[in-house]
Design an enzyme around this catalytic site. Structure first.
Site, PDB file in Angstrom:
ATOM      1  N   THR A   3      36.091  42.439  38.036  1.00 27.39           N
ATOM      2  CA  THR A   3      37.045  42.420  36.938  1.00 27.39           C
ATOM      3  C   THR A   3      36.627  41.410  35.905  1.00 27.39           C
ATOM      4  OG1 THR A   3      38.761  43.032  38.445  1.00 27.39           O
ATOM      5  CG2 THR A   3      39.462  42.128  36.366  1.00 27.39           C
ATOM      6  N   LYS A  43      33.503  37.005  30.394  1.00 25.59           N
ATOM      7  CA  LYS A  43      34.722  36.348  30.846  1.00 25.59           C
ATOM      8  C   LYS A  43      35.109  36.929  32.194  1.00 25.59           C
ATOM      9  CE  LYS A  43      38.566  37.559  30.750  1.00 25.59           C
ATOM     10  NZ  LYS A  43      39.504  38.179  31.776  1.00 25.59           N
ATOM     11  N   THR A  55      40.644  34.354  29.297  1.00 23.88           N
ATOM     12  CA  THR A  55      42.060  34.411  29.681  1.00 23.88           C
ATOM     13  C   THR A  55      42.334  33.237  30.626  1.00 23.88           C
ATOM     14  OG1 THR A  55      41.466  36.068  31.360  1.00 23.88           O
ATOM     15  CG2 THR A  55      42.378  36.870  29.287  1.00 23.88           C
ATOM     16  N   ASN A  99      48.393  32.759  39.103  1.00 26.26           N
ATOM     17  CA  ASN A  99      48.832  34.144  38.992  1.00 26.26           C
ATOM     18  C   ASN A  99      50.338  34.316  39.052  1.00 26.26           C
ATOM     19  OD1 ASN A  99      46.394  36.088  38.876  1.00 26.26           O
ATOM     20  ND2 ASN A  99      45.774  34.480  40.297  1.00 26.26           N
ATOM     21  N   GLU A 124      39.670  31.715  40.052  1.00 28.94           N
ATOM     22  CA  GLU A 124      40.913  30.971  39.846  1.00 28.94           C
ATOM     23  C   GLU A 124      41.213  30.055  41.040  1.00 28.94           C
ATOM     24  OE1 GLU A 124      42.998  34.340  37.019  1.00 28.94           O
ATOM     25  OE2 GLU A 124      43.423  34.324  39.157  1.00 28.94           O
ATOM     26  N   SER A 154      53.196  34.013  31.366  1.00 29.11           N
ATOM     27  CA  SER A 154      53.826  33.009  30.524  1.00 29.11           C
ATOM     28  C   SER A 154      52.811  32.367  29.580  1.00 29.11           C
ATOM     29  CB  SER A 154      54.455  31.934  31.395  1.00 29.11           C
ATOM     30  OG  SER A 154      53.496  31.319  32.236  1.00 29.11           O
TER      31      SER A 154
END
Length: 400
Positions: free
Chosen positions: A192, A181, A154, A395, A271, A400
């Site tokens: 997560t 992932k 993702t 985030n 991230e 989108s």
């Protein structure tokens, strides 16, 4: 004794396992977005799931199958989709899985008791029609680990996979491999992420859960990116036994190395992360208190932002320890950035020279912050990363 060697193939490396990624139109530009793992023989299966009370429909479906089949609960197929978490979707979410699984079983008579896993946006029903239409692209004879590991991504910046061959002293061997992932919503309550591990080792069913839980405690349960626990966290271990070989010590070690590597890759890929940090807590009242303290440090936003700015703000470290609820005493506390001591037994060692040394440590890609509490013999190491502007940007635009 045994030897362990890295090999190619990832989740396809073990005998009898196949995998690939296909496009169902969930991602733009015909990118692969649905992966599958298939075994030519039935697999013993064990999972660890999220601690989030609102766990996703695939987890609910798994638990229903496990309860229904009990001792006969085995599978030879897992379907994984990205872009849609199928979480907080109610009974419809489970019905959608059953519809997809039914379609699979009709198309491929070789598939038995198929399972599903999902990752992506929460609160949106699965595009069942798109996924079912894409199933015609599945080739059960495909060994394309590269496509499979890309399909489950993702916000990951890069795919994650690894495989080993384990050779025993008598030259018998087995293989183990995985794909994973994870980059955001990573919290030490499993973390997560999705992780799928395959092995041809003949692992007894009653050993699977014990070994998986033990190794998760020191790996996926010890990492944090942002302190958020998702609805879809899954570690799935599949054993088809085709090698006919099993050695508990060797298998446990190989599984640990798989999970250690992948969990640290998740932190590294956090991230917007620029650094990986080990938070080592020593001399705690107990191992449990050491774990609470270490995870508090790896989760602290103030600590994370200081790390992003390469600011050796040891006061934030001390404050987080004091707020964690563990037994501690400022007159016994010691704090180190790698080997640079900045506080010891109530004395501040943060002159200009030590501050410069500590700041240089924080500029490295990876390092360790050690905290000695001086209240016992407990220890635990948690792993985290810094937190900066890119995390907010990613985030803010996630749907989108």
């Amino acid at each position: 004794m045994f030897s362990i060697f890295p090999i190619e193939g990832g989740v396809c490396a073990a005998n009898g396992f196949f995998a690939d990624g296909i496009s169902a139109g969930l991602k733009p530009n015909c990118e692969v977005d649905v992966a599958f793992i298939y075994s030519t023989s039935m697999c013993e299966v064990e999972c660890l799931f999220t601690k989030n009370n609102f766990y996703a429909a695939p987890i609910a479906h798994y638990k229903m199958q496990e309860e229904k089949l009990k001792d006969d609960f085995k599978t030879n197929f897992v379907l994984i989709n990205s872009k849609n978490a199928n979480a907080l979707t109610g009974d419809v979410g489970i019905m959608n899985i059953e519809s997809i699984m039914s379609n699979l079983s009709k198309r491929f008579t070789e598939i038995k008791n198929p399972l599903m896993s999902s990752t992506g946006v929460i609160g949106v029903q699965l595009p069942v029609e798109k996924i079912c239409e894409s199933l015609s692209k599945i080739n059960l004879n495909s060994k394309n680990n590269d496509n499979a590991k890309h399909a489950i991504m993702t916000t990951d910046r890069y795919p994650k996979s690894i495989a080993f061959e384990v050779v025993l002293d008598d030259n018998r061997s087995f293989k183990i491999g995985a794909i994973c992932k994870g980059a955001g919503m990573i919290n030490p309550s499993l973390a997560t992420m999705l992780c799928f591990i395959t092995t041809d080792a003949l692992v007894p069913k009653n050993n699977l859960k014990e070994i998986l839980q033990k190794n998760a405690y020191m790996t996926f349960n010890a990492i944090s990116v942002d302190g958020d626990t998702s609805t879809n966290d899954t570690i799935m271990l599949l054993s088809n036994g085709q090698s006919g070989i099993y050695d508990k010590e060797a298998f446990s070690f190989a599984l640990y190395k798989i999970m250690e590597y992948l969990s640290l890759e998740v932190v590294k890929d956090g991230e917007g992360a620029t650094r990986v940090v080990a938070f080592e807590v020593l001399e705690a009242h107990s191992d449990d208190e050491a774990m609470v303290c270490a995870k508090a440090l790896s989760n602290s936003l103030l600590v994370k932002t200081a790390l992003f700015g390469c600011d050796p703000n040891w006061g934030r470290i001390a404050s987080t320890i004091g707020a964690s609820g563990v037994k501690c005493d400022a007159k016994r506390l010691q704090i180190f950035f790698d080997k640079v001591c900045v506080y010891k037994d109530g004395e501040i060692y943060f002159d200009r020279d030590n501050e410069e040394k500590a700041a240089k440590v924080l500029q490295k890609d990876s390092y360790k912050i050690t905290c000695k509490l001086g209240t016992g013999n407990g220890s635990f190491t948690a792993y985290g990363c810094d937190l900066g502007h890119e995390y907010v940007k990613i985030n803010a635009d996630y749907r989108s």
